[in-house]
Write a protein that holds these residues in place. Structure first.
Motif, PDB file in Angstrom:
ATOM      1  N   GLY A 102      16.565 -13.543  -1.968  1.00  6.51           N
ATOM      2  CA  GLY A 102      15.153 -13.894  -1.909  1.00  6.51           C
ATOM      3  C   GLY A 102      14.815 -14.957  -2.930  1.00  6.51           C
ATOM      4  O   GLY A 102      15.318 -14.939  -4.056  1.00  6.51           O
ATOM      5  N   VAL A 103      13.933 -15.875  -2.530  1.00  5.33           N
ATOM      6  CA  VAL A 103      13.517 -16.974  -3.400  1.00  5.33           C
ATOM      7  C   VAL A 103      11.996 -17.079  -3.391  1.00  5.33           C
ATOM      8  O   VAL A 103      11.372 -16.994  -2.328  1.00  5.33           O
ATOM      9  N   VAL A 111      14.003 -14.041  -6.460  1.00  4.33           N
ATOM     10  CA  VAL A 111      13.046 -12.951  -6.621  1.00  4.33           C
ATOM     11  C   VAL A 111      13.657 -11.934  -7.574  1.00  4.33           C
ATOM     12  O   VAL A 111      14.777 -11.459  -7.362  1.00  4.33           O
ATOM     13  N   LYS A 112      12.928 -11.614  -8.619  1.00  2.73           N
ATOM     14  CA  LYS A 112      13.418 -10.692  -9.650  1.00  2.73           C
ATOM     15  C   LYS A 112      13.282  -9.241  -9.204  1.00  2.73           C
ATOM     16  O   LYS A 112      12.337  -8.870  -8.505  1.00  2.73           O
ATOM     17  N   ASN A 113      14.230  -8.425  -9.629  1.00  2.00           N
ATOM     18  CA  ASN A 113      14.176  -6.968  -9.406  1.00  2.00           C
ATOM     19  C   ASN A 113      13.867  -6.608  -7.958  1.00  2.00           C
ATOM     20  O   ASN A 113      12.989  -5.801  -7.685  1.00  2.00           O
ATOM     21  N   THR A 114      14.592  -7.190  -7.065  1.00  2.00           N
ATOM     22  CA  THR A 114      14.269  -6.968  -5.660  1.00  2.00           C
ATOM     23  C   THR A 114      15.227  -5.994  -4.986  1.00  2.00           C
ATOM     24  O   THR A 114      16.369  -5.831  -5.397  1.00  2.00           O
ATOM     25  N   THR A 115      14.703  -5.361  -4.013  1.00  2.00           N
ATOM     26  CA  THR A 115      15.461  -4.565  -3.052  1.00  2.00           C
ATOM     27  C   THR A 115      14.638  -4.587  -1.772  1.00  2.00           C
ATOM     28  O   THR A 115      13.571  -5.200  -1.728  1.00  2.00           O
ATOM     29  N   SER A 116      15.097  -3.961  -0.761  1.00  2.00           N
ATOM     30  CA  SER A 116      14.363  -3.937   0.501  1.00  2.00           C
ATOM     31  C   SER A 116      13.092  -3.107   0.362  1.00  2.00           C
ATOM     32  O   SER A 116      13.046  -2.139  -0.406  1.00  2.00           O
ATOM     33  N   CYS A 117      12.063  -3.477   1.113  1.00  2.00           N
ATOM     34  CA  CYS A 117      10.821  -2.704   1.108  1.00  2.00           C
ATOM     35  C   CYS A 117      11.064  -1.364   1.810  1.00  2.00           C
ATOM     36  O   CYS A 117      12.106  -1.141   2.432  1.00  2.00           O
ATOM     37  N   ALA A 118      10.097  -0.487   1.727  1.00  2.00           N
ATOM     38  CA  ALA A 118      10.231   0.853   2.301  1.00  2.00           C
ATOM     39  C   ALA A 118      10.504   0.815   3.801  1.00  2.00           C
ATOM     40  O   ALA A 118      11.349   1.564   4.309  1.00  2.00           O
ATOM     41  N   MET A 119       9.827  -0.063   4.525  1.00  4.37           N
ATOM     42  CA  MET A 119      10.039  -0.153   5.976  1.00  4.37           C
ATOM     43  C   MET A 119      11.445  -0.651   6.293  1.00  4.37           C
ATOM     44  O   MET A 119      12.116  -0.129   7.180  1.00  4.37           O
ATOM     45  N   CYS A 120      11.892  -1.674   5.565  1.00  7.68           N
ATOM     46  CA  CYS A 120      13.238  -2.205   5.816  1.00  7.68           C
ATOM     47  C   CYS A 120      14.307  -1.190   5.423  1.00  7.68           C
ATOM     48  O   CYS A 120      15.331  -1.076   6.105  1.00  7.68           O
ATOM     49  N   LYS A 121      14.066  -0.435   4.342  1.00  6.43           N
ATOM     50  CA  LYS A 121      15.028   0.610   3.972  1.00  6.43           C
ATOM     51  C   LYS A 121      15.210   1.595   5.113  1.00  6.43           C
ATOM     52  O   LYS A 121      16.331   2.001   5.424  1.00  6.43           O
ATOM     53  N   ARG A 122      14.120   1.982   5.766  1.00  5.64           N
ATOM     54  CA  ARG A 122      14.209   2.925   6.882  1.00  5.64           C
ATOM     55  C   ARG A 122      15.038   2.351   8.018  1.00  5.64           C
ATOM     56  O   ARG A 122      15.851   3.043   8.624  1.00  5.64           O
ATOM     57  N   MET A 123      14.835   1.057   8.300  1.00  2.00           N
ATOM     58  CA  MET A 123      15.600   0.421   9.380  1.00  2.00           C
ATOM     59  C   MET A 123      17.077   0.308   9.011  1.00  2.00           C
ATOM     60  O   MET A 123      17.946   0.524   9.858  1.00  2.00           O
ATOM     61  N   ILE A 124      17.349  -0.035   7.756  1.00  2.00           N
ATOM     62  CA  ILE A 124      18.734  -0.156   7.290  1.00  2.00           C
ATOM     63  C   ILE A 124      19.437   1.196   7.397  1.00  2.00           C
ATOM     64  O   ILE A 124      20.581   1.275   7.852  1.00  2.00           O
ATOM     65  N   ASP A 130      25.963   0.647   5.396  1.00  2.73           N
ATOM     66  CA  ASP A 130      26.405   1.427   4.238  1.00  2.73           C
ATOM     67  C   ASP A 130      25.911   0.905   2.902  1.00  2.73           C
ATOM     68  O   ASP A 130      25.674   1.677   1.979  1.00  2.73           O
ATOM     69  N   LYS A 131      25.801  -0.411   2.780  1.00  2.00           N
ATOM     70  CA  LYS A 131      25.522  -0.994   1.466  1.00  2.00           C
ATOM     71  C   LYS A 131      24.668  -2.242   1.632  1.00  2.00           C
ATOM     72  O   LYS A 131      24.808  -2.976   2.612  1.00  2.00           O
ATOM     73  N   VAL A 132      23.785  -2.475   0.650  1.00  2.00           N
ATOM     74  CA  VAL A 132      23.006  -3.710   0.581  1.00  2.00           C
ATOM     75  C   VAL A 132      23.324  -4.360  -0.753  1.00  2.00           C
ATOM     76  O   VAL A 132      23.248  -3.703  -1.803  1.00  2.00           O
ATOM     77  N   ILE A 133      23.677  -5.629  -0.715  1.00  2.00           N
ATOM     78  CA  ILE A 133      23.990  -6.378  -1.928  1.00  2.00           C
ATOM     79  C   ILE A 133      22.959  -7.490  -2.055  1.00  2.00           C
ATOM     80  O   ILE A 133      22.795  -8.306  -1.140  1.00  2.00           O
ATOM     81  N   VAL A 134      22.245  -7.505  -3.203  1.00  2.00           N
ATOM     82  CA  VAL A 134      21.145  -8.427  -3.422  1.00  2.00           C
ATOM     83  C   VAL A 134      21.495  -9.376  -4.564  1.00  2.00           C
ATOM     84  O   VAL A 134      21.920  -8.942  -5.635  1.00  2.00           O
ATOM     85  N   ARG A 135      21.263 -10.647  -4.347  1.00  2.00           N
ATOM     86  CA  ARG A 135      21.533 -11.661  -5.371  1.00  2.00           C
ATOM     87  C   ARG A 135      20.477 -11.598  -6.465  1.00  2.00           C
ATOM     88  O   ARG A 135      19.284 -11.575  -6.193  1.00  2.00           O
ATOM     89  N   ASN A 136      20.941 -11.577  -7.721  1.00  2.00           N
ATOM     90  CA  ASN A 136      20.062 -11.639  -8.895  1.00  2.00           C
ATOM     91  C   ASN A 136      19.941 -13.059  -9.427  1.00  2.00           C
ATOM     92  O   ASN A 136      18.883 -13.491  -9.861  1.00  2.00           O
ATOM     93  N   ASP A 137      21.053 -13.759  -9.462  1.00  2.00           N
ATOM     94  CA  ASP A 137      21.103 -15.164  -9.846  1.00  2.00           C
ATOM     95  C   ASP A 137      22.305 -15.770  -9.138  1.00  2.00           C
ATOM     96  O   ASP A 137      22.902 -15.120  -8.279  1.00  2.00           O
ATOM     97  N   GLN A 138      22.682 -16.984  -9.502  1.00  2.00           N
ATOM     98  CA  GLN A 138      23.715 -17.685  -8.752  1.00  2.00           C
ATOM     99  C   GLN A 138      25.040 -16.934  -8.634  1.00  2.00           C
ATOM    100  O   GLN A 138      25.757 -17.089  -7.665  1.00  2.00           O
ATOM    101  N   THR A 139      25.358 -16.083  -9.618  1.00  2.00           N
ATOM    102  CA  THR A 139      26.652 -15.395  -9.554  1.00  2.00           C
ATOM    103  C   THR A 139      26.578 -13.878  -9.700  1.00  2.00           C
ATOM    104  O   THR A 139      27.571 -13.201  -9.479  1.00  2.00           O
ATOM    105  N   SER A 140      25.427 -13.338 -10.096  1.00  2.00           N
ATOM    106  CA  SER A 140      25.356 -11.889 -10.272  1.00  2.00           C
ATOM    107  C   SER A 140      24.518 -11.256  -9.160  1.00  2.00           C
ATOM    108  O   SER A 140      23.677 -11.900  -8.547  1.00  2.00           O
TER     109      SER A 140
END
Length: 162
Positions: A102-103, A111-124, A130-140
């Motif tokens: 997210g940008v 986007v700082k401290n992000t994860t999927s919203c409640a609705m998207c979590k339900r769909m996932i 099994d897993k969601v991987i979210v970018r924090n910065d260019q490499t982490s």
């Protein structure tokens, strides 16, 4: 020559996908990968045939100063995660990994401290991912095990959004 690690490779692809986003606040790109194969992609945008906020030149949530994570029913967009799920069959998603980037539109920062919203979590959860991987910065990045979202139901704790 050094090779990029596989997680950042897929996050880079998700970041390219977000460039199609049409939100005036934040754009997200999501890809679903199973058995090292991209199954589906999705980005933030209005449903097919409807005008996007970028076409209209305004965002109702911005105009009303609605905080992040609240009142998504007013948003014109379908989230990136939902769009990626819509475009894949469930059998392709069972056991898969979703990569999410997210940008912030105004600053171009992640986007700082992000994860999927409640609705998207339900769909996932229902998609079988099994897993969601979210970018924090260019490499982490941050990894979320979807089973934790099942076992620690944040909807019972009255937590909002992402």
């Amino acid at each position: 020559m050094s090779r990029i690690d596989k997680i950042n490779y897929y996050l880079d692809i998700a970041e390219t996908v977000l460039e199609r986003g049409t939100c005036l606040r934040r754009n997200f790109g999501a890809i679903i990968v199973n058995n090292d194969q991209i199954v589906s992609t999705g980005y933030t945008g209005a449903p097919r045939g409807r005008k996007n906020c970028s076409d209209l030149g305004f965002c109702i949530r911005m105009e009303r100063n609605i905080p992040r994570g609240e009142r998504y029913e007013l948003c014109r967009s379908v989230h990136a995660e939902a769009n990626a799920i819509i475009h894949a069959s469930r059998d392709q998603m069972i056991g898969a990994i979703m990569y999410l980037v997210g940008v912030e539109v105004e600053t171009g920062e992640y986007v700082k401290n992000t994860t999927s919203c409640a609705m998207c979590k339900r769909m996932i959860i229902n998609a079988g991912i099994d897993k969601v991987i979210v970018r924090n910065d260019q490499t982490s990045f941050t990894e979320y095990n979807v089973s934790d979202w099942v076992n620690n139901d944040d909807s019972l704790a009255d937590k909002l959004g992402y």
